[in-house]
Design a protein around this motif. Structure first.
Motif, PDB file in Angstrom:
ATOM      1  N   ARG A  53       0.867  -1.189   0.000  1.00 50.72           N
ATOM      2  CA  ARG A  53       0.000   0.000   0.000  1.00 50.72           C
ATOM      3  C   ARG A  53       0.897   1.230   0.000  1.00 50.72           C
ATOM      4  O   ARG A  53       1.789   1.327   0.836  1.00 50.72           O
ATOM      5  CB  ARG A  53      -0.899   0.022   1.259  1.00 50.72           C
ATOM      6  N   GLY A 111       4.916   1.295  12.372  1.00 48.56           N
ATOM      7  CA  GLY A 111       3.694   0.496  12.319  1.00 48.56           C
ATOM      8  C   GLY A 111       2.879   0.690  11.045  1.00 48.56           C
ATOM      9  O   GLY A 111       1.798   0.134  10.912  1.00 48.56           O
ATOM     10  N   GLN A 147       0.736  -9.895   6.437  1.00 46.03           N
ATOM     11  CA  GLN A 147      -0.447 -10.280   7.226  1.00 46.03           C
ATOM     12  C   GLN A 147      -0.542 -11.790   7.372  1.00 46.03           C
ATOM     13  O   GLN A 147      -0.298 -12.537   6.424  1.00 46.03           O
ATOM     14  CB  GLN A 147      -1.732  -9.798   6.550  1.00 46.03           C
ATOM     15  N   ILE A 160      -4.068  -4.167  15.512  1.00 50.99           N
ATOM     16  CA  ILE A 160      -3.125  -5.255  15.219  1.00 50.99           C
ATOM     17  C   ILE A 160      -3.830  -6.380  14.462  1.00 50.99           C
ATOM     18  O   ILE A 160      -3.231  -7.411  14.196  1.00 50.99           O
ATOM     19  CB  ILE A 160      -2.429  -5.788  16.492  1.00 50.99           C
ATOM     20  N   ILE A 195      -4.074 -10.085  10.254  1.00 52.52           N
ATOM     21  CA  ILE A 195      -3.311  -9.623  11.419  1.00 52.52           C
ATOM     22  C   ILE A 195      -1.980  -9.092  10.907  1.00 52.52           C
ATOM     23  O   ILE A 195      -1.267  -9.785  10.173  1.00 52.52           O
ATOM     24  CB  ILE A 195      -3.068 -10.795  12.395  1.00 52.52           C
TER      25      ILE A 195
HETATM   26  P1  HAM Z   1      -6.850  -4.264   7.197  1.00 56.62           P
HETATM   27  O1  HAM Z   1      -7.532  -3.767   8.421  1.00 56.62           O
HETATM   28  O2  HAM Z   1      -6.615  -3.310   6.109  1.00 56.62           O
HETATM   29  O3  HAM Z   1      -7.726  -5.491   6.702  1.00 56.62           O
HETATM   30  O4  HAM Z   1      -5.470  -4.920   7.570  1.00 56.62           O
HETATM   31  C1  HAM Z   1      -5.361  -5.922   8.543  1.00 56.62           C
HETATM   32  C2  HAM Z   1      -4.215  -5.606   9.483  1.00 56.62           C
HETATM   33  O5  HAM Z   1      -2.998  -5.444   8.742  1.00 56.62           O
HETATM   34  C3  HAM Z   1      -4.353  -4.304  10.248  1.00 56.62           C
HETATM   35  O6  HAM Z   1      -5.137  -4.484  11.403  1.00 56.62           O
HETATM   36  C4  HAM Z   1      -2.909  -4.000  10.602  1.00 56.62           C
HETATM   37  O7  HAM Z   1      -2.511  -4.795  11.701  1.00 56.62           O
HETATM   38  C5  HAM Z   1      -2.162  -4.496   9.383  1.00 56.62           C
HETATM   39  N1  HAM Z   1      -1.841  -3.401   8.446  1.00 56.62           N
HETATM   40  C6  HAM Z   1      -2.662  -2.830   7.532  1.00 56.62           C
HETATM   41  N2  HAM Z   1      -2.029  -1.875   6.842  1.00 56.62           N
HETATM   42  C7  HAM Z   1      -0.751  -1.842   7.307  1.00 56.62           C
HETATM   43  C8  HAM Z   1       0.420  -1.077   6.994  1.00 56.62           C
HETATM   44  N3  HAM Z   1       0.420  -0.159   6.030  1.00 56.62           N
HETATM   45  N4  HAM Z   1       1.555  -1.326   7.702  1.00 56.62           N
HETATM   46  C9  HAM Z   1       1.570  -2.264   8.666  1.00 56.62           C
HETATM   47  N5  HAM Z   1       0.508  -3.014   8.996  1.00 56.62           N
HETATM   48  C10 HAM Z   1      -0.640  -2.817   8.337  1.00 56.62           C
HETATM   49  C11 HAM Z   1      -7.474  -6.247   5.610  1.00 56.62           C
HETATM   50  O8  HAM Z   1      -6.484  -6.163   4.932  1.00 56.62           O
HETATM   51  C12 HAM Z   1      -8.563  -7.277   5.339  1.00 56.62           C
HETATM   52  N6  HAM Z   1      -8.166  -8.087   4.171  1.00 56.62           N
HETATM   53  C13 HAM Z   1      -8.795  -8.138   6.562  1.00 56.62           C
HETATM   54  C14 HAM Z   1      -9.871  -9.150   6.327  1.00 56.62           C
HETATM   55  C15 HAM Z   1      -9.698 -10.457   6.077  1.00 56.62           C
HETATM   56  N7  HAM Z   1     -11.169  -8.905   6.311  1.00 56.62           N
HETATM   57  C16 HAM Z   1     -11.818 -10.029   6.046  1.00 56.62           C
HETATM   58  N8  HAM Z   1     -10.934 -10.970   5.903  1.00 56.62           N
END
Ligand code: HAM
Length: 425
Positions: A115, A122, A129, A284, A309
């Motif tokens: 992204r 963080g 993930q 998280i 996660i």
């Molecule tokens: P999301 O909330 O965008 O959900 O990301 C999931 C987790 O990835 C976040 O809670 C955070 O811990 C971590 N995360 C996201 N963006 C970053 C970043 N730029 N740097 C570090 N850590 C990051 C999803 O991606 C969905 N696909 C979750 C999901 C699965 N929903 C349904 N199934």
């Protein structure tokens, strides 16, 4: 942080990072712990491509930053429009629609996501993930199971200051009705709160509920809530999920303003917040239901739910709670070769074959130099192959913590070391 010239191209791109030993030992443990828990819950591993056709992510969020502004898009030499995966759910649903496995399909993954965000602690341009998804079951028990999987994982890691927030987005109809109510409410305040507020109220009223602008907070706090506008089906589902969590002793907070960053969510949504982290990056993990997504990708109607996660964030939370620390010996034995006749590598190989973690120095170095490497390698014992001992078919074994040394018959040393390892665990 490296000392390399920040303008050099020979360094990791901004927002990315290398994970080196011994820090990477924690990654091994973090992933193995998840793999073990997922297996106990009956989930199988899916390995997916890092890039997909751009269209796979369009349904994820035409109205979200992740897709509109942050996606790494590329055109390959065959003129295909591709995107580096910004998240794992859409590729999993794409794989489900493509392969049609028998539902319920319960899977997990460990995968990097990309992204184009503003990097800070963080928040990275490449993050990893650990995720789990279940396709083909809309039973609220599945929601509870999925949440229990993530919840138990944090506990396995030793994390305690983690709060579970839950919400329901209702059905698409519930949401449409609610958005009308919400927009009417927000428009009533737009004159006072200015153009930026007005634009966001028109374009992304739901996301506005998550806005951090201080001057807007009293309006946001008093806004009508989606959970008050749920239809019977979504309300009953949400109640069952809450009862199921209570039955498992999983505490949670209702978070009616929890807005997750993707368009595909329906019904149950949730997030895990680590109190030890800065509020802006304290998520998280998070996830929810996406009951329409498979159909929108051309598959049969198939409900789905899952979570992701963030591995880097989990490790920051582990640091803050002083859990999952690197420590203890990395090797059971380090072979110190004073014979120089090639027998050391045969001996070392036998130790490794017997299940011990063992290593050596190279290049015929002095005893002292080899001992130094053994220390640096964080070995529990040095196994010294010396001439005097060899005459009696023995080796010297030195405890590198206490300095104690004794002689052990060469053929017994592997068993002896294994016993010590069990004992010290
Ligand atoms: P999301 O909330 O965008 O959900 O990301 C999931 C987790 O990835 C976040 O809670 C955070 O811990 C971590 N995360 C996201 N963006 C970053 C970043 N730029 N740097 C570090 N850590 C990051 C999803 O991606 C969905 N696909 C979750 C999901 C699965 N929903 C349904 N199934």
């Amino acid at each position: 942080m490296s000392d390399a010239d920040p303008r050099s191209k020979y360094r990791a791109p901004i927002g990315t990072h290398d994970v080196l030993p011994p820090e990477s030992d924690r990654w091994t443990r973090a992933v193995a712990t998840f793999a073990d828990r997922a297996a106990r819950f009956g989930y199988g591993l899916v390995v997916m491509p890092v890039f997909e056709h751009v269209e796979v992510f369009q349904r994820v969020g035409e109205s979200t930053d992740v897709v509109r502004k942050e996606m790494y898009e590329l055109t390959d030499r065959g003129d295909r429009r591709l995107a580096l995966r910004p998240e794992g759910t859409a590729p999993i649903v794409r794989a489900y629609v493509e392969h049609r496995p028998t539902p319920p399909w319960k899977v997990w993954y460990i995968a990097p996501n990309f992204r184009y965000e503003r990097p800070q602690k963080g928040r990275y341009r490449q993050h990893w993930q650990l995720g789990a998804e279940v396709l083909g079951a809309d039973d609220p028990e599945v929601d509870v199971e999925v949440i229990a999987l993530a919840h138990g994982y944090y506990r396995d890691l030793g994390l305690e200051a983690v709060r579970l927030l839950v919400n329901s987005m209702g059905s698409p109809d519930d949401r449409r009705r609610y958005v009308d109510v919400l927009q009417r409410y927000l428009r009533g305040h737009a004159d006072r709160l200015g153009d930026e507020f007005r634009i966001r109220a028109e374009q992304h009223p739901l996301r506005l509920l998550d806005a951090k602008e201080e001057g807007w907070q009293d309006v946001i706090e008093r806004a009508p809530q989606l959970t008050e506008h749920l239809g019977d089906r979504a309300r009953e589902h949400f109640e069952s999920v809450q009862e199921g969590l209570e039955a498992l002793g999983i505490s949670f907070e209702l978070a009616p303003r929890l807005v997750r960053g993707f368009d595909y969510y329906t019904s149950t949504t949730f997030e895990f917040a680590a109190d030890a982290l800065d509020a802006a990056q304290n998520a998280i993990g998070g996830g929810g239901r996406y009951d329409q997504l498979a159909e929108e990708m051309g598959g049969p109607p198939t409900p789905g739910i899952g979570f992701g996660i963030g591995v880097e964030r989990v490790l920051i939370a582990c640091d803050a709670e002083a859990t999952l620390q690197a420590g203890g010996p990395r090797l059971d034995a380090f072979v110190i070769d004073q014979l120089g006749d090639g027998s050391a590598s045969v001996f070392l190989n036998a130790l490794r074959d017997s299940g011990l973690r063992a290593d050596r120095a190279y290049g015929g170095r002095s005893f002292k130099a080899q001992m130094k490497v053994a220390d640096r390698a964080k070995a529990a014992y040095a196994v010294i192959l010396g001439r005097a001992e060899a005459e009696h078919e023995k080796v010297a074994v030195r405890n590198l913590t206490t300095g104690e040394q004794l002689e052990v018959p060469g053929e017994q040393v592997a068993g002896w070391l294994r016993e010590r390892r069990e004992h010290e665990r």
